[in-house]
Write a protein that holds these residues in place. Structure first.
Motif, PDB file in Angstrom:
ATOM      1  N   VAL A  52       0.819  -1.218   0.000  1.00 56.73           N
ATOM      2  CA  VAL A  52       0.000   0.000   0.000  1.00 56.73           C
ATOM      3  C   VAL A  52       0.852   1.267   0.000  1.00 56.73           C
ATOM      4  O   VAL A  52       0.383   2.351  -0.365  1.00 56.73           O
ATOM      5  CB  VAL A  52      -0.983   0.045   1.199  1.00 56.73           C
ATOM      6  CG1 VAL A  52      -1.960  -1.115   1.134  1.00 56.73           C
ATOM      7  CG2 VAL A  52      -0.248   0.079   2.530  1.00 56.73           C
ATOM      8  N   LYS A  53       2.109   1.120   0.420  1.00 58.94           N
ATOM      9  CA  LYS A  53       3.002   2.285   0.385  1.00 58.94           C
ATOM     10  C   LYS A  53       3.265   2.760  -1.039  1.00 58.94           C
ATOM     11  O   LYS A  53       3.583   3.923  -1.263  1.00 58.94           O
ATOM     12  CB  LYS A  53       4.360   1.940   1.038  1.00 58.94           C
ATOM     13  CG  LYS A  53       4.336   1.986   2.549  1.00 58.94           C
ATOM     14  CD  LYS A  53       5.622   1.485   3.142  1.00 58.94           C
ATOM     15  CE  LYS A  53       6.775   2.470   3.008  1.00 58.94           C
ATOM     16  NZ  LYS A  53       7.976   1.968   3.753  1.00 58.94           N
ATOM     17  N   SER A  54       3.133   1.850  -1.989  1.00 57.72           N
ATOM     18  CA  SER A  54       3.443   2.216  -3.376  1.00 57.72           C
ATOM     19  C   SER A  54       2.430   3.213  -3.939  1.00 57.72           C
ATOM     20  O   SER A  54       2.634   3.775  -5.013  1.00 57.72           O
ATOM     21  CB  SER A  54       3.472   0.970  -4.258  1.00 57.72           C
ATOM     22  OG  SER A  54       2.181   0.414  -4.363  1.00 57.72           O
ATOM     23  N   PHE A  55       1.345   3.436  -3.211  1.00 58.67           N
ATOM     24  CA  PHE A  55       0.360   4.412  -3.685  1.00 58.67           C
ATOM     25  C   PHE A  55       0.741   5.839  -3.313  1.00 58.67           C
ATOM     26  O   PHE A  55       0.135   6.797  -3.789  1.00 58.67           O
ATOM     27  CB  PHE A  55      -1.036   4.083  -3.129  1.00 58.67           C
ATOM     28  CG  PHE A  55      -1.647   2.869  -3.767  1.00 58.67           C
ATOM     29  CD1 PHE A  55      -1.201   1.595  -3.433  1.00 58.67           C
ATOM     30  CD2 PHE A  55      -2.637   2.983  -4.722  1.00 58.67           C
ATOM     31  CE1 PHE A  55      -1.755   0.465  -4.024  1.00 58.67           C
ATOM     32  CE2 PHE A  55      -3.191   1.857  -5.324  1.00 58.67           C
ATOM     33  CZ  PHE A  55      -2.746   0.594  -4.974  1.00 58.67           C
ATOM     34  N   GLU A  56       1.713   5.994  -2.420  1.00 60.25           N
ATOM     35  CA  GLU A  56       2.152   7.341  -2.056  1.00 60.25           C
ATOM     36  C   GLU A  56       2.842   7.975  -3.252  1.00 60.25           C
ATOM     37  O   GLU A  56       3.672   7.360  -3.901  1.00 60.25           O
ATOM     38  CB  GLU A  56       3.130   7.288  -0.870  1.00 60.25           C
ATOM     39  CG  GLU A  56       2.470   6.763   0.389  1.00 60.25           C
ATOM     40  CD  GLU A  56       3.373   6.848   1.617  1.00 60.25           C
ATOM     41  OE1 GLU A  56       4.387   7.579   1.575  1.00 60.25           O
ATOM     42  OE2 GLU A  56       3.057   6.203   2.620  1.00 60.25           O
ATOM     43  N   ASN A  60       5.234  10.690  -5.203  1.00 52.66           N
ATOM     44  CA  ASN A  60       6.428  11.496  -5.002  1.00 52.66           C
ATOM     45  C   ASN A  60       6.053  12.947  -5.240  1.00 52.66           C
ATOM     46  O   ASN A  60       5.478  13.283  -6.259  1.00 52.66           O
ATOM     47  CB  ASN A  60       7.473  11.033  -6.029  1.00 52.66           C
ATOM     48  CG  ASN A  60       8.740  11.837  -5.937  1.00 52.66           C
ATOM     49  OD1 ASN A  60       8.707  13.067  -5.976  1.00 52.66           O
ATOM     50  ND2 ASN A  60       9.867  11.166  -5.815  1.00 52.66           N
ATOM     51  N   MET A  86      10.435  21.312  -7.590  1.00 54.74           N
ATOM     52  CA  MET A  86      11.545  21.535  -8.521  1.00 54.74           C
ATOM     53  C   MET A  86      12.765  22.122  -7.788  1.00 54.74           C
ATOM     54  O   MET A  86      12.610  23.073  -7.029  1.00 54.74           O
ATOM     55  CB  MET A  86      11.104  22.488  -9.636  1.00 54.74           C
ATOM     56  CG  MET A  86      12.119  22.579 -10.772  1.00 54.74           C
ATOM     57  SD  MET A  86      11.688  23.853 -11.991  1.00 54.74           S
ATOM     58  CE  MET A  86      10.223  23.116 -12.722  1.00 54.74           C
ATOM     59  N   PRO A  87      13.943  21.538  -8.009  1.00 48.05           N
ATOM     60  CA  PRO A  87      15.153  22.072  -7.363  1.00 48.05           C
ATOM     61  C   PRO A  87      15.421  23.510  -7.812  1.00 48.05           C
ATOM     62  O   PRO A  87      14.922  23.947  -8.844  1.00 48.05           O
ATOM     63  CB  PRO A  87      16.262  21.144  -7.861  1.00 48.05           C
ATOM     64  CG  PRO A  87      15.590  19.917  -8.358  1.00 48.05           C
ATOM     65  CD  PRO A  87      14.232  20.350  -8.829  1.00 48.05           C
ATOM     66  N   ARG A 115      10.205  17.819  -0.154  1.00 49.85           N
ATOM     67  CA  ARG A 115       8.920  17.119  -0.335  1.00 49.85           C
ATOM     68  C   ARG A 115       7.780  18.058   0.063  1.00 49.85           C
ATOM     69  O   ARG A 115       7.671  18.490   1.204  1.00 49.85           O
ATOM     70  CB  ARG A 115       8.880  15.833   0.490  1.00 49.85           C
ATOM     71  CG  ARG A 115       9.792  14.756  -0.095  1.00 49.85           C
ATOM     72  CD  ARG A 115      10.157  13.722   0.925  1.00 49.85           C
ATOM     73  NE  ARG A 115       8.997  12.942   1.353  1.00 49.85           N
ATOM     74  CZ  ARG A 115       9.020  12.129   2.399  1.00 49.85           C
ATOM     75  NH1 ARG A 115      10.150  12.000   3.119  1.00 49.85           N
ATOM     76  NH2 ARG A 115       7.957  11.453   2.739  1.00 49.85           N
ATOM     77  N   SER A 137       4.492  17.821   0.647  1.00 47.71           N
ATOM     78  CA  SER A 137       3.558  17.523   1.744  1.00 47.71           C
ATOM     79  C   SER A 137       4.213  17.717   3.097  1.00 47.71           C
ATOM     80  O   SER A 137       3.581  18.216   4.031  1.00 47.71           O
ATOM     81  CB  SER A 137       3.080  16.075   1.673  1.00 47.71           C
ATOM     82  OG  SER A 137       2.550  15.783   0.440  1.00 47.71           O
ATOM     83  N   LYS A 138       5.452  17.289   3.214  1.00 48.79           N
ATOM     84  CA  LYS A 138       6.159  17.429   4.485  1.00 48.79           C
ATOM     85  C   LYS A 138       6.309  18.910   4.828  1.00 48.79           C
ATOM     86  O   LYS A 138       6.023  19.345   5.946  1.00 48.79           O
ATOM     87  CB  LYS A 138       7.538  16.778   4.391  1.00 48.79           C
ATOM     88  CG  LYS A 138       7.490  15.260   4.381  1.00 48.79           C
ATOM     89  CD  LYS A 138       7.360  14.726   5.801  1.00 48.79           C
ATOM     90  CE  LYS A 138       7.470  13.205   5.814  1.00 48.79           C
ATOM     91  NZ  LYS A 138       7.301  12.672   7.158  1.00 48.79           N
ATOM     92  N   LEU A 152       4.691  21.510   3.704  1.00 47.43           N
ATOM     93  CA  LEU A 152       3.398  22.148   3.955  1.00 47.43           C
ATOM     94  C   LEU A 152       2.853  21.779   5.313  1.00 47.43           C
ATOM     95  O   LEU A 152       2.472  22.641   6.113  1.00 47.43           O
ATOM     96  CB  LEU A 152       2.401  21.734   2.862  1.00 47.43           C
ATOM     97  CG  LEU A 152       0.978  22.252   3.034  1.00 47.43           C
ATOM     98  CD1 LEU A 152       0.946  23.767   2.970  1.00 47.43           C
ATOM     99  CD2 LEU A 152       0.054  21.673   1.963  1.00 47.43           C
ATOM    100  N   SER A 153       2.813  20.480   5.597  1.00 44.80           N
ATOM    101  CA  SER A 153       2.132  20.052   6.822  1.00 44.80           C
ATOM    102  C   SER A 153       2.894  20.494   8.065  1.00 44.80           C
ATOM    103  O   SER A 153       2.295  20.960   9.036  1.00 44.80           O
ATOM    104  CB  SER A 153       1.918  18.534   6.808  1.00 44.80           C
ATOM    105  OG  SER A 153       3.138  17.846   6.653  1.00 44.80           O
ATOM    106  N   VAL A 175       1.621  25.520  -1.198  1.00 42.03           N
ATOM    107  CA  VAL A 175       3.032  25.637  -1.533  1.00 42.03           C
ATOM    108  C   VAL A 175       3.138  26.036  -2.997  1.00 42.03           C
ATOM    109  O   VAL A 175       2.474  25.450  -3.844  1.00 42.03           O
ATOM    110  CB  VAL A 175       3.755  24.281  -1.342  1.00 42.03           C
ATOM    111  CG1 VAL A 175       5.217  24.396  -1.717  1.00 42.03           C
ATOM    112  CG2 VAL A 175       3.612  23.800   0.081  1.00 42.03           C
TER     113      VAL A 175
END
Lengths: 257, 257, 257, 257
Positions: free
Chosen positions: C9-13, C15, C19-20, C92, C94-95, C97-98, C131
């Motif tokens: 189920v982790k494969s649904f996360e 990326n 952009m660098p 990342r 989400s990280k 932002l949250s 973001v």
């Protein structure tokens, strides 16, 4: 309308606009071209006709898509740089990717006969592609330098490999022989064993191909006295020059403006 | 290695894996095909040869890419459904999109002469494409129904339009005449004014084309008594049938399994 | 390990790396703060204590996250600029932002009592966030100018609105009155009807708040003769100044370097 | 309007709508909670009060956001499942993520005193979050099973670890001792060395916490004869039960409908 009941499926399409004000690079790559080049008898390590065909496709690309400002090709790959502010397909990634890859493929098949009149296509040549955005001119130049360094490394290696194979080594032996050797050693191998100065090989093999618009002077007519009247215009041309050093970009400032 | 200085540019490539366990649909569309079909003298409203060429490309697609389980085509567009669990290019969207569009284009150009022996390609035909994921079988079926309803609406309208134009109306008049008319009225127009029962038109025009693998029985040899020995195998076939009603899917459960 | 059966189920996360080499902006906004400010009796059009609390949260943010180089706040919103090359959470989205929204919220609730000692929180204040990446310094400056122009427009309008309401007009009347008026007219309304020179209002209302690190001189000790020994260091400070004109950025080149 | 000159910066915001008709899971995680729990003197391996506080936050979440149909928490993490068809913030990922994490954090800080009356917050507790979509009910159930298996593995291990540490081993010794042991061996260690039957530990430690709406019967009034009149309604409740086996989902079909 009757259609509306199903039209909700459109809401699953994702928005894929690329970041504004960034350079868009599309890189196209031959799919399974190792096999394709064998099946179609390409010269090794480089087939000039095959490279000319790739270059012809790239020229067509710049003629078809005015927002492509530069293209760089090596072997079976080609990178196309769209100007930073392009609004081509509103910068939708899928549209840009699919249309450029499709057009490139279409030209490749149509022009095949021109470059390989004796050599029939045995199956459909196919290319994959990807889209990458770069936020600054410096990074785009680094991108192109990356491809040209790759061209150099691969071509030097392939030249050695095929010289060894043509001189009687098995493919496995040639590979083992070259494993871990440095550029310096490879140059010496060519010179000492095969009496070949790598730097005298055609630039198209060593440098790859750059396609862009450059100012050329055309004679548009002659005066009554017979003097030529020239006019300068932008023309899509193909060069095989160094794009790693910044001197190229200093001389051609209009390209990545 | 010398290359590493520039290799950082790879970090700008974005990860574009599609959600696992969803149906992947690639829809391919002719770019500027209104003009392309005029420039190449296609019959209006439908050119059978052009449709056969599209279908031949779709058949090649299913032969080349085993994870495509179904394709539906109408006019200059074709949708390809990949099975839910496909790991084709690790589900990377750009790879899937570019390779399928490129292959389709390549086949289109290569097979052109077969379908239009008298009709030279004037310029490179080009297709765009998009990738959409659907989380359930029902929604994929609704997607296909959406395309087939679209086929019906467009074809009925185009049939009327070209009958009017061929009967002497200007294009503008024909368009104004049809503006706002319902299916019912269009059917009656065809029947009363042109003595044409719409439902008797070829199914390929009215229903579009479905391409998928179906069980067929081949005679593999004959017994000594002359009786045929049959074996059933899956073969890529092309049908022109209704896929809006669920009966099709009930009969062909193996397709979207 | 027993877990592996479900770990797929982790494969649904997805990326979600940004952009660098682009400026990362996180904008935080009060959720339902119109109601929140009424329910907690904030002064209208501006509550100084509420703004000071927002600013205190922003200062904490710069102290907690060293890669935030600048923050701009107005009303119940705050924008935070991360330096272009930040590797915070490997970029990342989400990280980033949250964690920033969570930290901001946490500080807001913890410091509430400090700014509103008599005023109990009636329910949990909540913020949303987004973001956005910007590829160049100029565009980041334009982003900040956009927010400050917005501050100006809204504050001038709100000042007029509340003056009208406090002078006896209904909310509807006040709104209708202001509909379509220009800045010039609003300034005159304030001056002529309420004897208020808009430009004399506190800068925090008119300009919003800028939070960044600036060089300050601290007296670290005194010499035997009683002379102060100073040392300069970077300190997070809050200003209410114009950031639309480029002069600010010329004076503070180190911020968006 | 004066603002328009800068408003172009909005075009850099990316569209982040989540795929329709998929289950949206938000997982919230304490940031640096190893340190946070030490700094605030949490009991090891499990602090009941800290878990009750987490659960209280989760209950508030379900009360605030009606589209959350299920939550599962263990240690300092909590997963929230939004119903498949939710239109919460038009399924915009950033909005959903930031608002839920912000609200959770806000409640955590506000309710802290209720659960730790003697224990002042030393600094702002912070949570990170992520959003993941799942296309089918089965996969969502597998997701939850994944978290509960993780709970089991971690809790069994932590219980052993802290029993060893409390019995005099150093942290390093305890860790080395447990390295590579299986569940079976850990159970036996607890039983033989510490006379502890793991299965008698509180379910909240072993199973984590499930929060969802369940039918409860309330006595709404009494008849004249004194008989209770009951009405059933949905109430947010917290259970500590097995959600790995399908029996739970068979009994509570309404949750993931």
């Amino acid at each position: 309308m009757a259609n509306s009941k199903y039209e909700y499926v459109k809401s699953f399409e994702s928005n894929d606009k690329l970041m504004p004000s960034t350079w868009i690079v599309v890189r196209i790559d031959g799919r399974g071209f190792k096999k394709f080049s064998e099946d179609h008898g390409f010269d090794k390590p480089n087939d000039e006709q095959a490279l000319y065909l790739m270059n012809a496709c790239a020229v067509s690309m710049l003629q078809e898509f005015p927002d492509i400002v530069f293209a760089y090709g090596v072997s079976d790959e080609y990178s196309f740089i769209f100007r930073k502010e392009t609004q081509f397909y509103q910068r939708r990634s899928s549209k840009i990717l699919s249309v450029t890859v499709s057009f490139f493929t279409s030209v490749y098949v149509m022009k095949w006969k021109e470059f390989f009149p004796q050599n029939k296509l045995k199956y459909p040549p196919t290319f994959d592609g990807r889209v990458v955005c770069y936020p600054s001119t410096t990074i785009v130049q680094d991108y192109l330098a990356w491809r040209q360094v790759d061209c150099h490394i691969n071509n030097l290696n392939n030249t050695c490999y095929w010289m060894l194979v043509k001189s009687g080594k098995s493919k496995r032996e040639a590979q083992d022989f070259l494993e871990g050797t440095q550029a310096q050693e490879k140059n010496e191998l060519l010179f000492q064993q095969f009496n070949l100065n790598y730097n005298t090989l055609p630039a198209i093999f060593r440098k790859g191909s750059c396609v862009f618009r450059d100012k050329v002077e055309d004679i548009v007519k002659y005066t009554e006295c017979g003097d030529p009247v020239k006019r300068s215009r932008l023309k899509v041309i193909t060069y095989h020059c160094d794009i790693i050093e910044k001197t190229f970009w200093d001389k051609h400032k209009h390209i990545l403006r």
